[in-house]
Design an enzyme around this catalytic site. Structure first.
Site, short mmCIF file in Angstrom:
data_model
loop_
_atom_site.label_atom_id
_atom_site.label_comp_id
_atom_site.label_asym_id
_atom_site.label_seq_id
_atom_site.Cartn_x
_atom_site.Cartn_y
_atom_site.Cartn_z
N ASN A 9 -25.99 119.11 22.07
CA ASN A 9 -25.85 119.36 23.50
C ASN A 9 -24.36 119.45 23.82
OD1 ASN A 9 -25.86 119.38 26.27
ND2 ASN A 9 -26.72 117.32 26.52
N TRP A 10 -23.88 120.66 23.98
CA TRP A 10 -22.43 120.87 24.16
C TRP A 10 -21.98 120.59 25.59
CZ3 TRP A 10 -21.78 126.12 21.00
CH2 TRP A 10 -22.08 125.87 19.66
N LYS A 11 -22.91 120.35 26.49
CA LYS A 11 -22.60 120.00 27.88
C LYS A 11 -21.61 120.99 28.51
CE LYS A 11 -23.87 115.24 26.93
NZ LYS A 11 -23.71 113.83 27.23
N HIS A 94 -32.16 115.92 32.00
CA HIS A 94 -31.12 115.10 31.37
C HIS A 94 -30.61 114.07 32.39
CE1 HIS A 94 -27.34 113.92 29.54
NE2 HIS A 94 -27.82 114.36 28.40
N GLU A 96 -27.76 113.10 33.12
CA GLU A 96 -26.61 113.55 33.90
C GLU A 96 -27.06 114.42 35.08
OE1 GLU A 96 -24.40 115.10 30.60
OE2 GLU A 96 -24.03 113.06 29.92
N GLU A 166 -33.40 108.92 25.84
CA GLU A 166 -31.96 108.73 25.93
C GLU A 166 -31.65 107.58 26.88
OE1 GLU A 166 -29.64 112.45 24.75
OE2 GLU A 166 -30.15 112.71 26.84
N GLY A 172 -22.69 108.82 25.86
CA GLY A 172 -21.25 109.00 26.00
C GLY A 172 -20.46 107.70 26.03
N SER A 212 -25.02 108.47 21.99
CA SER A 212 -23.99 108.05 21.03
C SER A 212 -24.42 108.15 19.57
CB SER A 212 -23.50 106.63 21.36
OG SER A 212 -22.86 106.62 22.62
N GLY A 233 -24.66 114.60 21.78
CA GLY A 233 -23.65 115.13 22.70
C GLY A 233 -22.29 115.22 22.02
N GLY A 234 -21.45 114.23 22.24
CA GLY A 234 -20.07 114.24 21.76
C GLY A 234 -19.90 114.66 20.30
P1 PGA Z 1 -23.73 111.53 23.55
O1 PGA Z 1 -24.66 112.40 24.52
O2 PGA Z 1 -24.19 111.82 22.14
O3 PGA Z 1 -22.34 112.01 23.81
O4 PGA Z 1 -23.94 110.11 23.91
C1 PGA Z 1 -26.03 112.53 24.29
C2 PGA Z 1 -26.68 113.35 25.38
O5 PGA Z 1 -26.28 113.23 26.54
O6 PGA Z 1 -27.59 114.16 25.11
#
Ligand code: PGA
Length: 257
Positions: A9-11, A94, A96, A166, A172, A212, A233-234
């Site tokens: 997930n490159w956000k 998600h 976010e 999640e 994050g 994470s 994500g990251g």
């Molecule tokens: P993260 O994000 O790996 O940076 O914690 C995961 C996500 O939001 O899908």
């Protein structure tokens, strides 16, 4: 056996040229048949990433959608448009989006249904915030999110969904759920699906863990029996870390045989 699904997930990151370069690296390092690998760029980079991934098994995914197919909805992108852009999956709900953009269980349900109707697989995200985990409310919160998202669904539709557990406190933050914490919630989600839609649906649906996930902790998470992949994500923004996570999924699957 459920095929593990590893998603990057490159956000809200990467201009087209950078997204294309990362896609080429992912294609070189992660193109495997043993697990399914997908990447989720921003809308503006979908075309460039699609082109970069051509000839590989790596799938293209959008980060969100709107439930109407077309019309006077300025700024939105619909499921048929995502199919047209080459997407196979779309992330829905998600945390976010729930936190910053007012997504509710009801909008999540509408989006997931619109995705399915267009032939896209929704990756439906659920998870508790820290205060809820500390108050031992995790299972109740996740159960309510599932109730909200799956109201009025048939088993045939539910079977086509991917769920991402999640925990919000792990996204994050560098603080991942322990493998045991993840397994406990994943087993609960599977039982919930089995109870609502029947055992075959519970067995079939893939449940990813997200929060994470990195090159160091992926193996122990992916070895859990009800963890069928990761939403990353990251760590997905670095091809070598993402490739290590994909490799951990391949190894975990081989060990389960
Ligand atoms: P993260 O994000 O790996 O940076 O914690 C995961 C996500 O939001 O899908």
């Amino acid at each position: 056996m459920r095929k593990p699904l590893i998603a990057g997930n490159w956000k809200l990151n990467l201009l087209q040229a950078d997204a294309e370069a990362l896609a080429r690296q992912v294609k070189a390092a992660c193109d495997t048949d043993a697990v399914e690998v997908i990447v989720c760029p921003t809308y503006t980079a979908l075309a460039a990433v699609r082109q970069a991934l051509e000839g590989s098994r790596i799938g293209l995914v959008a980060q969100d959608l709107y439930w109407e197919a077309s019309g006077a909805f300025t700024g939105e992108v619909s499921a048929p448009m995502l199919v047209d852009a080459g997407c196979r999956y779309v992330i829905v709900g998600h945390s976010e989006r729930r936190q910053h953009f007012g997504e509710t269980d009801e909008t999540v349900q509408r989006k997931a249904k619109a995705a399915l109707a267009a032939g896209l697989t929704p990756i439906l995200c659920v998870g508790e915030v820290l205060a809820q985990r500390d108050a031992n409310q995790t299972v109740g919160v996740v159960g309510a999110q599932l109730e909200g998202a799956f109201g009025g669904w048939t088993g045939a539709d539910a079977q086509r969904v991917v769920i991402a557990y999640e925990p919000v406190w792990a996204i994050g933050t560098g603080r991942n759920a322990t493998p045991e914490q993840a397994q406990e919630v994943h087993a609960f989600i599977r039982q919930w699906l089995a109870k609502r839609f029947g055992a075959p649906v519970g067995e079939a649906v893939r449940i990813q863990y997200g929060g994470s996930v990195n090159a160091g902790n992926a193996a122990s998470l992916l070895q859990q029996p009800d963890v069928d992949g990761a939403l990353v994500g990251g760590a997905s923004l670095k091809a070598d870390a993402f490739a290590t996570i994909v490799k951990a999924a391949v190894d975990a699957k081989a060990a389960m045989r």
